[in-house]
Design an enzyme around this catalytic site. Structure first.
Site, PDB file in Angstrom:
ATOM      1  N   ASP A  60     -13.092  19.975  17.593  1.00  0.00           N
ATOM      2  CA  ASP A  60     -12.766  21.589  17.799  1.00  0.00           C
ATOM      3  C   ASP A  60     -12.268  21.997  16.478  1.00  0.00           C
ATOM      4  O   ASP A  60     -11.809  21.237  15.556  1.00  0.00           O
ATOM      5  CB  ASP A  60     -12.044  21.688  18.935  1.00  0.00           C
ATOM      6  CG  ASP A  60     -10.572  21.191  18.939  1.00  0.00           C
ATOM      7  OD1 ASP A  60      -9.877  21.420  19.792  1.00  0.00           O
ATOM      8  OD2 ASP A  60     -10.290  20.322  17.977  1.00  0.00           O
ATOM      9  N   TYR A  62      -9.764  24.104  13.891  1.00  0.00           N
ATOM     10  CA  TYR A  62      -8.276  23.987  13.464  1.00  0.00           C
ATOM     11  C   TYR A  62      -7.632  24.937  14.350  1.00  0.00           C
ATOM     12  O   TYR A  62      -8.272  26.184  14.532  1.00  0.00           O
ATOM     13  CB  TYR A  62      -8.016  24.126  12.030  1.00  0.00           C
ATOM     14  CG  TYR A  62      -8.602  23.268  11.115  1.00  0.00           C
ATOM     15  CD1 TYR A  62      -8.371  22.028  11.118  1.00  0.00           C
ATOM     16  CD2 TYR A  62      -9.530  23.652   9.964  1.00  0.00           C
ATOM     17  CE1 TYR A  62      -8.815  21.018  10.039  1.00  0.00           C
ATOM     18  CE2 TYR A  62      -9.992  23.027   9.202  1.00  0.00           C
ATOM     19  CZ  TYR A  62      -9.592  21.523   9.256  1.00  0.00           C
ATOM     20  OH  TYR A  62     -10.109  20.540   8.290  1.00  0.00           O
ATOM     21  N   PHE A  73     -14.257  21.432   9.830  1.00  0.00           N
ATOM     22  CA  PHE A  73     -13.430  20.720   8.793  1.00  0.00           C
ATOM     23  C   PHE A  73     -13.066  21.798   7.263  1.00  0.00           C
ATOM     24  O   PHE A  73     -11.987  21.482   6.744  1.00  0.00           O
ATOM     25  CB  PHE A  73     -13.991  19.423   8.065  1.00  0.00           C
ATOM     26  CG  PHE A  73     -13.957  18.520   9.007  1.00  0.00           C
ATOM     27  CD1 PHE A  73     -13.005  17.843   9.347  1.00  0.00           C
ATOM     28  CD2 PHE A  73     -15.380  18.265   9.508  1.00  0.00           C
ATOM     29  CE1 PHE A  73     -13.158  16.555  10.238  1.00  0.00           C
ATOM     30  CE2 PHE A  73     -15.644  17.027  10.344  1.00  0.00           C
ATOM     31  CZ  PHE A  73     -14.550  16.252  10.752  1.00  0.00           C
ATOM     32  N   HIS A 182     -12.391   9.003  12.808  1.00  0.00           N
ATOM     33  CA  HIS A 182     -12.280  10.351  12.354  1.00  0.00           C
ATOM     34  C   HIS A 182     -11.277  10.412  11.140  1.00  0.00           C
ATOM     35  O   HIS A 182     -10.575   9.522  11.366  1.00  0.00           O
ATOM     36  CB  HIS A 182     -11.722  11.186  13.537  1.00  0.00           C
ATOM     37  CG  HIS A 182     -11.744  12.757  13.309  1.00  0.00           C
ATOM     38  ND1 HIS A 182     -10.714  13.265  12.619  1.00  0.00           N
ATOM     39  CD2 HIS A 182     -12.421  13.602  13.694  1.00  0.00           C
ATOM     40  CE1 HIS A 182     -10.958  14.671  12.898  1.00  0.00           C
ATOM     41  NE2 HIS A 182     -12.051  14.633  13.337  1.00  0.00           N
TER      42      HIS A 182
END
Length: 215
Positions: A60, A62, A73, A182
């Site tokens: 999801d 930031y 990202f 991740h």
């Protein structure tokens, strides 16, 4: 969004699940601080559908101030680079030798055909995962299903549990999957570092006769 996406997204917007999601989001944006800003929620869809070569699936957005910009990202220039993105840049450097950028704006990837798609497209400030289970997952799955069915060759990069859960939706007879842990500090040392996704991606694009991504 790019014109090429409008028929696809308009169909989703008319679905009952998205109507419920829209009602929830309208109230959330009125009453709370939600990221990214409204006008940036669908930034992942500014890349021409017909130009997409790579799909990177995040979790999801930031949840800190000024960070989320609608591209998974990515952050705008001038915003401190978040730890996950720092780790991505470190892996790029270790993988292909590219210098580590001084900013976290990934628009240049999007312009080369990299779709940066989060599993959920909004989040409440300071509450990671707060918009899970509201309908975004269905939306994201439908987009992946559409890409899987309607594009001939795509590289899907799946980082983390949420992204890797989409693996079964992808036809590996025509697409290529790269998966690992991740890049967040909590998991990067458990399989992300050293996974060499960027060289693997470009190698597969070359095999398909496509230009590599300038990471």
């Amino acid at each position: 969004m790019h014109e090429s996406w409008k028929p696809v997204l308009q169909n989703e917007f008319q679905q009952a699940y998205f109507q419920e999601l829209s009602t929830f989001l309208h109230a959330a944006y009125e009453q709370k601080t939600i990221y990214p800003p409204k006008q940036q929620v669908f930034s992942a869809f500014t890349t021409d559908l017909n130009d997409i070569k790579v799909v990177i699936i995040g979790q999801d957005p930031y949840h800190g101030p000024h960070q989320a910009n609608g591209l998974a990202f990515s952050v705008h220039r001038g915003v401190q680079i978040p730890p996950s993105l720092q780790n991505i840049f470190k892996e790029i450097h270790d993988d292909i030798g590219a210098p580590i950028p001084d900013n976290g704006d990934l628009t240049r990837w999007a312009e080369q055909g990299v779709m940066l798609l989060n599993n959920t497209l909004t989040v409440e400030a300071h509450l990671a995962g707060s918009h899970r289970g509201k309908g975004w997952e269905t939306f994201t799955e439908h987009i992946i299903e559409y890409l899987n069915e309607n594009r001939p060759h795509l590289v899907f990069i799946l980082w983390g549990r949420d992204a890797r859960s989409k693996k079964s939706m992808i036809d590996q007879s025509k697409h290529f999957i790269i998966e690992s842990a991740h890049p967040s500090p909590l998991s990067a040392y458990h399989g992300f570092f050293g996974s060499k996704p960027f060289s693997k991606c470009n190698q597969k694009l070359a095999e398909w006769g496509m230009d590599p991504i300038n990471w």
